[in-house]
Design an enzyme around this catalytic site. Structure first.
Site, PDB file in Angstrom:
ATOM      1  CG  HIS A  72      -2.189  -0.877   1.201  1.00  0.00           C
ATOM      2  ND1 HIS A  72      -3.317  -0.670   1.830  1.00  0.00           N
ATOM      3  CD2 HIS A  72      -2.321  -1.750   0.242  1.00  0.00           C
ATOM      4  CE1 HIS A  72      -4.139  -1.555   1.564  1.00  0.00           C
ATOM      5  NE2 HIS A  72      -3.553  -2.147   0.449  1.00  0.00           N
ATOM      6  CE1 TYR A 200      -4.775   3.650   9.446  1.00  0.00           C
ATOM      7  CE2 TYR A 200      -5.461   3.286  11.634  1.00  0.00           C
ATOM      8  CZ  TYR A 200      -4.631   2.924  10.792  1.00  0.00           C
ATOM      9  OH  TYR A 200      -3.655   1.987  10.748  1.00  0.00           O
ATOM     10  N   PRO A 292      -3.827  -0.554  19.169  1.00  0.00           N
ATOM     11  CG  PRO A 292      -5.400  -1.398  18.452  1.00  0.00           C
ATOM     12  CD  PRO A 292      -4.942  -1.040  19.629  1.00  0.00           C
ATOM     13  CE  LYS A 296       4.336   2.553  13.395  1.00  0.00           C
ATOM     14  NZ  LYS A 296       4.489   2.194  12.130  1.00  0.00           N
ATOM     15  CE1 TYR A 383      -0.979   3.566   9.676  1.00  0.00           C
ATOM     16  CE2 TYR A 383       0.136   2.667   7.618  1.00  0.00           C
ATOM     17  CZ  TYR A 383      -0.962   2.924   8.781  1.00  0.00           C
ATOM     18  OH  TYR A 383      -1.874   1.845   8.613  1.00  0.00           O
TER      19      TYR A 383
HETATM   20  C1  PHB Z   1      -5.938  -4.708  10.961  1.00  0.00           C
HETATM   21  O1  PHB Z   1      -5.923  -4.790   9.839  1.00  0.00           O
HETATM   22  O2  PHB Z   1      -6.181  -5.329  11.763  1.00  0.00           O
HETATM   23  C2  PHB Z   1      -5.260  -3.278  11.452  1.00  0.00           C
HETATM   24  C3  PHB Z   1      -4.831  -2.386  10.417  1.00  0.00           C
HETATM   25  C4  PHB Z   1      -4.186  -1.231  11.141  1.00  0.00           C
HETATM   26  C5  PHB Z   1      -4.287  -0.867  12.380  1.00  0.00           C
HETATM   27  C6  PHB Z   1      -4.963  -1.856  13.248  1.00  0.00           C
HETATM   28  C7  PHB Z   1      -5.412  -3.103  12.649  1.00  0.00           C
HETATM   29  O3  PHB Z   1      -3.837   0.163  12.933  1.00  0.00           O
END
Ligand code: PHB
Ligand code: APR
Length: 389
Positions: A72, A200, A292, A296, A383
């Site tokens: 990505h 997000y 989460p 990380k 990130y």
């Molecule tokens: C996930 O795909 O489970 C996932 C992706 C990004 C995050 C947290 C969880 O920041």
């Protein structure tokens, strides 16, 4: 039995360390309290930094990740009903790899089996002895029989609730913790992702995240109360709540379906210092937890293991210093990732006691972020992952 490194825990940290050590000719055994099926049944995040991808390649387990993983180049943040893209690749020259932790663990388990490396699943009552001396030992029970492993080092890769950190006398360890007043309700489904990149979402009803595992499997989350019981959340209720937090055109494109898994996870920031106690070395969730937001957790486990592998390799080659600096090197990177995960969590969630001033601060910060290439670059470089020094 006798080995060089006894690794406690067959999560990604323990298994990756085992592969890398074997590559350097360092004998190791992995002791795991659960069954392989149980370990693979845990659903966790799925975004890998280039540093983690490189370490998996180094360990010789990257082939399927490169075939099936999705690189990505960007990520989206949504607020006030508008989606904004952060051009990760344009801003940093780097990208991330979307590939589930379950798949990483699967690949590592397969490689360990193929290499014939010793692994004991369902090892009960693991106990550590003598790690302050030069002759540590690990005891465990299997099928009612007690076994002992004599080793040079114990690698504590046994997660947050493991026995290794808990075995360190309290006066030798310092812990730092922040518990957040909400959880994430996650749902996995065999439906195509709503958008090619992750979204997000900051919303007055609470945070949401649109993530994915493949072109046909999605992972979604909504911020929920810690008092919520997952059994009270029907799939329909989940999809309705998610839609209510997305812009109308995005919600209209969302493909819903039956959940394959649904669970609530609490959010916590935690660091234990140091990470070395004589011949016991902690790595991964055994030493630290991040919320989460920003994904990380697995990446930090991988970089810890990278530093630990370097340190142990230097030790066995007779070189000076590698292990002496393990804790310091790992913690320097961990604290930066803790900061980023805490910042992104603070920015994107609804906090029960924040008040109108706190909400306005979040809105102002988001508005600033999307008006400033410098601010977006700060987000992007964290990130995609800070360099391993
Ligand atoms: C996930 O795909 O489970 C996932 C992706 C990004 C995050 C947290 C969880 O920041
Ligand atoms: N004896 C043996 N094994 C144990 C013990 C014990 N007493 N306690 C725990 N374990 C095992 C657990 O069953 C688990 O399989 O240790 C393993 C630890 O694995 P993880 O929890 O996956 O931790 P880690 O390998 O550090 O991976 C970090 O996992 O939690 C996520 O966000 C985190 O993505 C990150 C990654």
């Amino acid at each position: 039995m006798k080995t060089q490194v006894a690794i406690i825990g067959a999560g990604p940290a323990g298994l990756l360390l085992g592969q890398l050590l074997a590559k350097s000719g360092i004998a190791n055994i992995v002791l795991e309290q659960r069954s392989p099926e149980y370990v693979l049944g845990r659903i966790r995040a799925g975004v890998l930094e280039q540093t983690a991808v490189d370490l998996l390649d180094e360990a010789g387990v990257g082939a399927r990740m490169h075939r099936e993983g999705l690189p990505h180049d960007g990520v989206e943040l949504c607020f006030a009903g508008q989606r904004h893209r952060i051009d990760l690749h344009g801003l940093t020259g780097k990208r991330v790899m979307v590939y589930g932790q379950t798949e990483v663990t699967h690949d590592l388990m397969d490689a360990r089996t193929a290499a014939g490396l010793p692994t004991v699943y369902e090892a009960q009552d693991v106990r550590l002895e003598g790690f302050a001396s030069d002759t540590p030992r690990v005891h465990y029970e299997k099928d009612g029989v007690t076994h002992t492993v004599d080793c040079d080092f114990i690698a504590g890769c046994d997660g947050f609730h493991g026995v290794c950190r808990a075995s360190v006398p309290a006066e030798h360890i310092t812990t730092h913790e922040k518990v957040y007043p909400f959880g994430w309700l996650g749902l996995l489904s065999d439906t195509p992702p709503v958008s090619p990149e992750l979204i997000y979402v900051h919303h007055e009803r609470g945070f949401a995240l649109c993530s994915q595992r493949s072109k046909t499997r999605s992972r979604y989350y909504v911020q929920c109360s810690l008092q919520d019981d997952v059994a009270q959340w029907s799939d329909d209720a989940f999809w309705e709540e998610l839609k209510s937090r997305l812009p109308a055109d995005t919600a209209a494109q969302l493909v819903t379906g039956a959940s394959l898994e649904k669970s609530i996870a609490p959010l916590r920031s935690f660091v234990a210092e140091p990470m070395r106690f004589g011949r016991l070395l902690l790595a991964g969730d055994a030493a630290h937890i991040v919320p989460p937001t920003g994904a990380k957790g697995l990446n930090l486990a991988a970089s810890d293991v990278g530093y630990l592998w370097q340190g142990l390799t230097e030790h066995y080659r007779g070189g000076a210093g590698g292990l002496d600096h393990y804790s310091e090197r790992a913690l320097a990177r961990i604290w930066k990732a803790e900061r980023f995960s805490w910042w992104m969590t603070s920015l994107m969630h609804r906090f029960p006691d924040t008040g109108s001033f706190g909400e306005r601060m979040q809105q102002a910060e988001l508005a600033y972020l999307f008006g400033s290439t410098a601010a977006m670059t700060v987000l992007a470089e964290n990130y995609v992952g800070l360099p391993m020094r």
